[in-house]
Motif scaffolding. Structure first.
Motif, short mmCIF file in Angstrom:
data_model
loop_
_atom_site.label_atom_id
_atom_site.label_comp_id
_atom_site.label_asym_id
_atom_site.label_seq_id
_atom_site.Cartn_x
_atom_site.Cartn_y
_atom_site.Cartn_z
N ASP A 97 6.55 -4.94 4.24
CA ASP A 97 7.98 -4.43 4.08
C ASP A 97 7.92 -3.10 4.02
N ASP A 98 8.03 -2.45 5.27
CA ASP A 98 8.05 -0.93 5.64
C ASP A 98 9.00 -0.08 4.63
N ARG A 99 9.83 -0.63 4.09
CA ARG A 99 10.70 0.08 3.20
C ARG A 99 10.17 0.26 1.89
N ASP A 100 9.02 -0.46 1.65
CA ASP A 100 8.45 -0.16 0.41
C ASP A 100 7.03 0.17 0.71
N THR A 138 1.66 1.89 5.79
CA THR A 138 2.56 0.58 5.55
C THR A 138 1.92 -0.74 5.30
N LYS A 176 6.43 -3.45 -5.14
CA LYS A 176 7.19 -4.50 -5.19
C LYS A 176 6.62 -5.86 -4.81
N ALA A 177 5.52 -5.74 -4.21
CA ALA A 177 4.67 -6.98 -3.64
C ALA A 177 3.77 -7.38 -4.87
N GLN A 237 1.17 -8.44 1.46
CA GLN A 237 2.21 -9.40 1.51
C GLN A 237 3.24 -9.19 0.60
N HIS A 277 4.48 -0.39 -1.88
CA HIS A 277 4.00 -1.87 -1.87
C HIS A 277 3.92 -2.08 -3.48
#
Length: 383
Positions: free
Chosen positions: A331-334, A225, A339-340, A328, A337
């Motif tokens: 987002d634990d759903r991604d 995460t 999408k970051a 940053q 990462h």
């Protein structure tokens, strides 16, 4: 504007004097020495493996009476080589040249594999004794005079050794070979065929002084995460394994001239390419910063599903598995990462700092870093 941007805010006289000598002083976070072997601050631990020039590993292959090797030592070495050499050449921009000096025969250890009690979580003394036994059994005919570290590769079928940790010792606690003490190295385990070359570059990252970036403390968090697929120090077999820009700066693979410190607008060239400014760093406290870097699906990161600007926080008051670096937004759903990664026109805030991507092209990204002024302290109430 200049790539090196002055830190915003009024500095006290002592801090201003330091900045005059070191314009990156506010961004060069101090090493907090939470552990004796690894850390994320400056200066880097001098006992760890040198990150520049030729770095030569003496490789010893071991098997056991109850787990005899059925393949050649070279076949096992092929699991990590030449990927390891190529990886370090790429992420260091040619500044580190990894080399293996191979003793190409199996060394039969004295005891059955289970008798070594070398499973996950084994204490340092067990690993040290194991490496020393392999060195002793290899005999006096091996020349260690040009070596910097020891790598003991076990028969991957020896399932009782289920992990392969780095070896990071203090003076007086290392192993002796060729009349010298060695403080750095690694030992492989049954996870080698699973993690493959990622295992080696992750563990040698520790031998270089880098911390573990995976591993949450809360039991309900995902294992990756904190940094997802970014940096092999998080996910050994991730799709964007190249070390983060902060890690490369700490190791001396990025020059100070490639660091932009403070608020302002700066053009970042992709971290996978050599030259030009690589990371923008915004100080947020005595041991914290926000960092932005450009990531592209090329070179060691060619398996990335998309490109963009990666923003993360660094806190040198945290250590391995505590989340000292966090992509940053959190987002634990991604977990990966992806999408970051920010595209042109997107922004992300971390506390009082906002990073905005103003423009992107084939040469990199134009990034603006701003800091929201702190609210003034409330005036005392008059009764």
């Amino acid at each position: 504007m200049s790539a090196l941007v002055a830190f915003c805010g009024v500095l006290p006289a002592s801090a201003a004097d330091v900045s005059a000598v070191d314009p990156l002083a506010a961004c060069r976070l101090p090493e907090m020495q939470l552990r004796s072997d690894v850390g994320l601050g400056f200066p880097r631990n001098p006992l760890r493996l040198k990150p520049l020039g030729e770095v030569r590993f003496r490789v010893l292959f071991v098997d056991f009476s109850d787990a005899p090797a059925t393949v050649s030592p070279q076949q096992v070495l092929d699991i990590i080589s030449p990927r390891a050499e190529q990886f370090f050449s790429a992420v260091s921009y040619g500044r580190m040249k990894l080399m293996f000096d191979v003793s190409p025969q199996w060394i039969r250890m004295r005891q059955p594999v289970a008798d070594y009690h070398f499973s996950r979580g084994a204490p340092f003394e067990v690993q040290r004794a194991y490496i020393q036994e392999a060195i002793n059994l290899a005999g006096p005919g091996i020349d260690y005079s040009h070596n910097d570290a020891i790598l003991v590769v076990a028969n991957p079928d020896a399932k009782a050794i289920d992990w392969g940790p780095a070896f990071t010792a203090a003076p007086g606690s290392g192993v002796m070979a060729g009349g010298r003490e060695f403080l750095n190295g690694a030992t492989s385990g049954a996870d080698l065929p699973i993690l493959r070359g990622g295992w080696f570059v992750h563990e040698i990252g520790h031998a270089l002084s880098l911390v573990d970036l995976a591993g949450p403390l809360p039991s309900n968090q995902l294992w990756h995460t904190y940094v997802g697929q970014f940096s092999v120090m998080g996910e050994p077999e991730g799709l964007s394994p190249g070390y983060l820009g902060w890690e490369r700066w700490q190791l001396g693979w990025l020059d100070d001239q490639q660091i932009a410190c403070g608020a302002g607008t700066v053009r970042l060239t992709p971290i996978e390419r050599s030259g030009n400014v690589k990371i923008a760093v915004m100080p947020t406290g005595p041991h914290t910063v926000v960092v932005a870097e450009s990531r592209r699906a090329e070179a060691e990161d060619s398996a990335m599903s998309r490109s963009g600007v990666l923003v993360y926080t660094v806190d040198t008051a945290l250590t391995s598995h505590d989340g000292p670096i966090r992509v940053q937004p959190v987002d634990d759903r991604d977990e990966r990462h992806w999408k970051a990664l920010l595209s042109a026109g997107q922004s992300v805030s971390a506390g009082e700092v906002t990073v905005t991507v103003k423009a992107s092209d084939g040469q990199g990204d134009l990034v603006e870093i701003t800091r929201r002024p702190r609210a003034p302290a409330p005036l005392p109430t008059v009764h």
